[in-house]
Design a protein around this motif. Structure first.
Motif, PDB file in Angstrom:
ATOM      1  N   PHE A   1     -13.672  -0.838  -8.757  1.00  0.00           N
ATOM      2  CA  PHE A   1     -12.702   0.217  -8.519  1.00  0.00           C
ATOM      3  C   PHE A   1     -12.528   0.469  -7.024  1.00  0.00           C
ATOM      4  O   PHE A   1     -13.504   0.470  -6.266  1.00  0.00           O
ATOM      5  CB  PHE A   1     -13.155   1.521  -9.196  1.00  0.00           C
ATOM      6  CG  PHE A   1     -12.996   1.522 -10.683  1.00  0.00           C
ATOM      7  CD1 PHE A   1     -11.761   1.746 -11.262  1.00  0.00           C
ATOM      8  CD2 PHE A   1     -14.092   1.293 -11.505  1.00  0.00           C
ATOM      9  CE1 PHE A   1     -11.616   1.743 -12.641  1.00  0.00           C
ATOM     10  CE2 PHE A   1     -13.953   1.289 -12.878  1.00  0.00           C
ATOM     11  CZ  PHE A   1     -12.709   1.516 -13.452  1.00  0.00           C
ATOM     12  N   PRO A   2     -11.288   0.694  -6.595  1.00  0.00           N
ATOM     13  CA  PRO A   2     -11.084   1.095  -5.198  1.00  0.00           C
ATOM     14  C   PRO A   2     -11.611   2.513  -4.974  1.00  0.00           C
ATOM     15  O   PRO A   2     -11.865   3.251  -5.924  1.00  0.00           O
ATOM     16  CB  PRO A   2      -9.558   1.040  -5.036  1.00  0.00           C
ATOM     17  CG  PRO A   2      -9.024   1.232  -6.419  1.00  0.00           C
ATOM     18  CD  PRO A   2     -10.023   0.592  -7.342  1.00  0.00           C
ATOM     19  N   GLU A   3     -11.766   2.884  -3.730  1.00  0.00           N
ATOM     20  CA  GLU A   3     -12.242   4.220  -3.393  1.00  0.00           C
ATOM     21  C   GLU A   3     -11.055   5.181  -3.372  1.00  0.00           C
ATOM     22  O   GLU A   3     -10.127   5.023  -2.580  1.00  0.00           O
ATOM     23  CB  GLU A   3     -12.942   4.208  -2.039  1.00  0.00           C
ATOM     24  CG  GLU A   3     -14.163   3.305  -1.987  1.00  0.00           C
ATOM     25  CD  GLU A   3     -15.255   3.777  -2.937  1.00  0.00           C
ATOM     26  OE1 GLU A   3     -15.472   4.997  -3.056  1.00  0.00           O
ATOM     27  OE2 GLU A   3     -15.896   2.905  -3.570  1.00  0.00           O
ATOM     28  N   PHE A   4     -11.101   6.170  -4.258  1.00  0.00           N
ATOM     29  CA  PHE A   4     -10.044   7.182  -4.328  1.00  0.00           C
ATOM     30  C   PHE A   4     -10.525   8.423  -3.568  1.00  0.00           C
ATOM     31  O   PHE A   4     -11.218   9.277  -4.119  1.00  0.00           O
ATOM     32  CB  PHE A   4      -9.733   7.533  -5.775  1.00  0.00           C
ATOM     33  CG  PHE A   4      -9.128   6.416  -6.572  1.00  0.00           C
ATOM     34  CD1 PHE A   4      -7.767   6.172  -6.517  1.00  0.00           C
ATOM     35  CD2 PHE A   4      -9.926   5.602  -7.369  1.00  0.00           C
ATOM     36  CE1 PHE A   4      -7.198   5.133  -7.248  1.00  0.00           C
ATOM     37  CE2 PHE A   4      -9.368   4.567  -8.109  1.00  0.00           C
ATOM     38  CZ  PHE A   4      -8.006   4.327  -8.041  1.00  0.00           C
TER      39      PHE A   4
ATOM     40  N   SER B   1     -16.020   6.282  -7.957  1.00  0.00           N
ATOM     41  CA  SER B   1     -15.016   5.954  -6.940  1.00  0.00           C
ATOM     42  C   SER B   1     -14.081   7.124  -6.646  1.00  0.00           C
ATOM     43  O   SER B   1     -13.243   7.023  -5.752  1.00  0.00           O
ATOM     44  CB  SER B   1     -14.188   4.741  -7.393  1.00  0.00           C
ATOM     45  OG  SER B   1     -13.362   5.075  -8.489  1.00  0.00           O
ATOM     46  N   CYS B   2     -14.213   8.217  -7.397  1.00  0.00           N
ATOM     47  CA  CYS B   2     -13.328   9.382  -7.238  1.00  0.00           C
ATOM     48  C   CYS B   2     -14.123  10.513  -6.583  1.00  0.00           C
ATOM     49  O   CYS B   2     -14.774  11.307  -7.273  1.00  0.00           O
ATOM     50  CB  CYS B   2     -12.775   9.831  -8.587  1.00  0.00           C
ATOM     51  SG  CYS B   2     -11.911   8.540  -9.507  1.00  0.00           S
TER      52      CYS B   2
ATOM     53  N   HIS C   1       0.849  -1.182   0.000  1.00  0.00           N
ATOM     54  CA  HIS C   1       0.000   0.000   0.000  1.00  0.00           C
ATOM     55  C   HIS C   1       0.889   1.238   0.000  1.00  0.00           C
ATOM     56  O   HIS C   1       1.936   1.264   0.644  1.00  0.00           O
ATOM     57  CB  HIS C   1      -0.900  -0.023   1.238  1.00  0.00           C
ATOM     58  CG  HIS C   1      -1.781   1.174   1.362  1.00  0.00           C
ATOM     59  ND1 HIS C   1      -2.517   1.675   0.304  1.00  0.00           N
ATOM     60  CD2 HIS C   1      -2.045   1.983   2.412  1.00  0.00           C
ATOM     61  CE1 HIS C   1      -3.192   2.734   0.710  1.00  0.00           C
ATOM     62  NE2 HIS C   1      -2.921   2.940   1.977  1.00  0.00           N
TER      63      HIS C   1
ATOM     64  N   ARG D   1      -4.565   3.738  -4.333  1.00  0.00           N
ATOM     65  CA  ARG D   1      -5.835   4.416  -4.056  1.00  0.00           C
ATOM     66  C   ARG D   1      -5.676   5.741  -3.304  1.00  0.00           C
ATOM     67  O   ARG D   1      -6.625   6.528  -3.231  1.00  0.00           O
ATOM     68  CB  ARG D   1      -6.765   3.489  -3.270  1.00  0.00           C
ATOM     69  CG  ARG D   1      -6.255   3.051  -1.917  1.00  0.00           C
ATOM     70  CD  ARG D   1      -7.170   2.005  -1.292  1.00  0.00           C
ATOM     71  NE  ARG D   1      -6.715   1.544   0.022  1.00  0.00           N
ATOM     72  CZ  ARG D   1      -5.858   0.561   0.211  1.00  0.00           C
ATOM     73  NH1 ARG D   1      -5.342  -0.069  -0.844  1.00  0.00           N
ATOM     74  NH2 ARG D   1      -5.497   0.203   1.435  1.00  0.00           N
ATOM     75  N   GLU D   2      -4.504   6.015  -2.727  1.00  0.00           N
ATOM     76  CA  GLU D   2      -4.307   7.271  -2.004  1.00  0.00           C
ATOM     77  C   GLU D   2      -3.670   8.361  -2.862  1.00  0.00           C
ATOM     78  O   GLU D   2      -3.427   9.460  -2.380  1.00  0.00           O
ATOM     79  CB  GLU D   2      -3.416   7.031  -0.775  1.00  0.00           C
ATOM     80  CG  GLU D   2      -3.975   6.040   0.222  1.00  0.00           C
ATOM     81  CD  GLU D   2      -5.258   6.523   0.883  1.00  0.00           C
ATOM     82  OE1 GLU D   2      -5.516   7.743   0.860  1.00  0.00           O
ATOM     83  OE2 GLU D   2      -6.004   5.677   1.407  1.00  0.00           O
TER      84      GLU D   2
ATOM     85  N   GLN E   1      -5.392  -0.882  -6.707  1.00  0.00           N
ATOM     86  CA  GLN E   1      -5.825  -0.857  -5.309  1.00  0.00           C
ATOM     87  C   GLN E   1      -4.743  -0.249  -4.427  1.00  0.00           C
ATOM     88  O   GLN E   1      -5.030   0.533  -3.506  1.00  0.00           O
ATOM     89  CB  GLN E   1      -6.152  -2.277  -4.859  1.00  0.00           C
ATOM     90  CG  GLN E   1      -6.576  -2.405  -3.406  1.00  0.00           C
ATOM     91  CD  GLN E   1      -7.975  -1.859  -3.141  1.00  0.00           C
ATOM     92  OE1 GLN E   1      -8.780  -1.767  -4.051  1.00  0.00           O
ATOM     93  NE2 GLN E   1      -8.234  -1.480  -1.897  1.00  0.00           N
TER      94      GLN E   1
END
Length: 432
Positions: free
Chosen positions: A300-303, A327-328, A245, A277-278, A274
């Motif tokens: 999609f991951p949460e951005f 997700s953005c 990560h 995502r940050e 993933q």
């Protein structure tokens, strides 16, 4: 009055250090005051291209004279850059042994030699404790087999490698490395590459080939802030990526492709996304987005921090884009580009149907939208209209029409888009 000549040697040397060494040495003919100033230089930039007309022997004599006549005891070299094409490696090793010392901070080598697999550098380089920046390009090998020398570079923060062979042991000897640019080409004999955990910036381009083996790239770098990665996996090689990560990520550019495997997706690309995502800026090239198209059951991951999104897509798909936008949550700038290639066929998007509600970023954060290679297909037109109407804080929408439209067609496209109602009273619609 010649005021420059009255400056102290330290200032004159600082001025000369910004010149190629050949030009700096030529100032010795200006007068008695300048005759020996260059001998105190601690920055040398030597390039054989200015000697091509006079031959290799002339260049060798010049370098030998520079290293012999300079005041090495009182003014040890701090920065050394060498660009040359040689047919023998002995001279290069001799020069480098003369340069390596307790004050050397920056070493930049770009070499072309007539040696199979490149030359090995003097082992003293691997334990130069003062070295802060190292750039190696060309016919240089960092592969020594089982007799690889000890590597301890406790001050090295910047490393650029674009060479013929690399050993993983070299990277493990850089305990404070922050910036790495690594370009792998040809046959890599150590297939596992472990990126140092201390990295803050990584530029990684991998064109390497390992027949009948698996390439493994490990990017376990929790402090990473900037990532530029381009990986090409050949038809007869398999690639595996392991990532951690990246909580501090600021900017990420990802270009992944499989040559001659256009019907297969790279299974680890969703995992990489993933991990990113940050990030605050994300740029994905067409083969990367194509991998996301085909990934089974991909979500999609949460951005939560993403402000800028740049997407090169091989074909337009509204559901893919809307799912991404959902997700953005704080996205401010969106750029999409249709990147058509004749040998890439259109494929179905395997993702879920997007929610019927408008993405939150579109109504509250999106300020800029840019569409490149716009073709005015029905789904493209509907997507632009969707953003124009739902984008309540949009400031600019820029449409780049695909080349090839005649004047009348361009006029009709511009007129059709210009009459779409806009949700933002300050939105400007621009065409190129």
């Amino acid at each position: 009055m010649d005021r420059i000549s009255y400056l102290p040697d330290t200032i004159l040397c600082d001025i000369l250090s910004y010149l190629p060494t050949k030009q700096a040495v030529s100032t010795s003919i200006l007068g008695r005051r300048w005759r020996h100033v260059w001998e105190n230089l601690q920055v040398l930039d030597i390039d054989d291209r200015s000697f091509w007309s006079s031959g290799e022997a002339s260049f060798d004599s010049f370098v030998n004279a520079i290293l012999a006549l300079r005041n090495a005891d009182s003014y040890p070299i701090e920065k050394f850059r060498l660009t040359c094409e040689k047919f023998e490696e002995d001279a290069i090793s001799t020069w480098l042994n003369a340069v390596i010392g307790p004050r050397l901070q920056e070493l930049d080598l770009s070499l072309k030699v007539n040696v199979m697999f490149g030359i090995n550098l003097p082992k003293a380089i691997f334990t130069c404790t003062s070295l802060k920046s190292l750039v190696l390009q060309g016919d240089i090998s960092l592969y020594y087999g089982p007799e690889f020398p000890d590597v301890y570079l406790p001050s090295l923060k910047n490393l650029e490698l674009n060479i013929s062979r690399v050993d993983n042991k070299f990277l493990s000897g850089c305990p404070v490395l922050e910036n790495l640019k690594l370009i792998l080409q040809g046959y890599v004999y150590i297939p596992t590459i472990q990126m140092p955990q201390t990295l803050k910036s990584l530029t990684f381009e991998d064109y390497s080939i390992v027949c009948d083996e698996i390439n493994h790239r490990v990017i376990d770098t929790p402090s990473l802030e900037y990532l530029h990665v381009k990986i090409v996996t050949p038809v007869f090689s398999e690639l595996q990526i392991s990532v951690s990560h990246f909580p501090n990520m600021v900017e990420a550019h990802v270009d992944i492709r499989e040559e001659h495997k256009l019907d297969e997706h790279v299974c680890w690309v969703p995992m990489l996304l993933q991990a990113l995502r940050e990030t605050k800026l994300l740029a994905l090239k067409p083969y990367t987005t194509r991998c996301l198209f085909s990934a089974p059951a991909f979500k999609f991951p949460e951005f939560h921090r993403l402000l800028n999104l740049e997407l090169d897509i091989p074909f337009f798909n509204t559901n893919f884009l809307l799912n991404f936008l959902h997700s953005c949550h704080v996205l401010e700038a969106l750029v999409i580009r249709i990147w058509e290639e004749v040998y890439v066929r259109t494929m179905d998007y395997n993702g879920p149907t997007p929610p019927t509600m408008v993405p939150s970023c579109v109504t509250s954060h999106l300020k800029s939208f840019e569409f490149r290679e716009y073709q005015n297909a029905a789904d493209e037109y509907e997507f632009v209209a969707y953003l124009l109407q739902a984008g309540l804080v949009l400031k600019t929408v820029t449409i780049h029409l695909k080349s090839g439209f005649d004047r009348e067609t361009k006029y009709n496209i511009v007129r059709g888009l210009s009459v779409i109602p806009r949700g933002s009273t300050i939105c400007q619609l621009n065409f190129h």
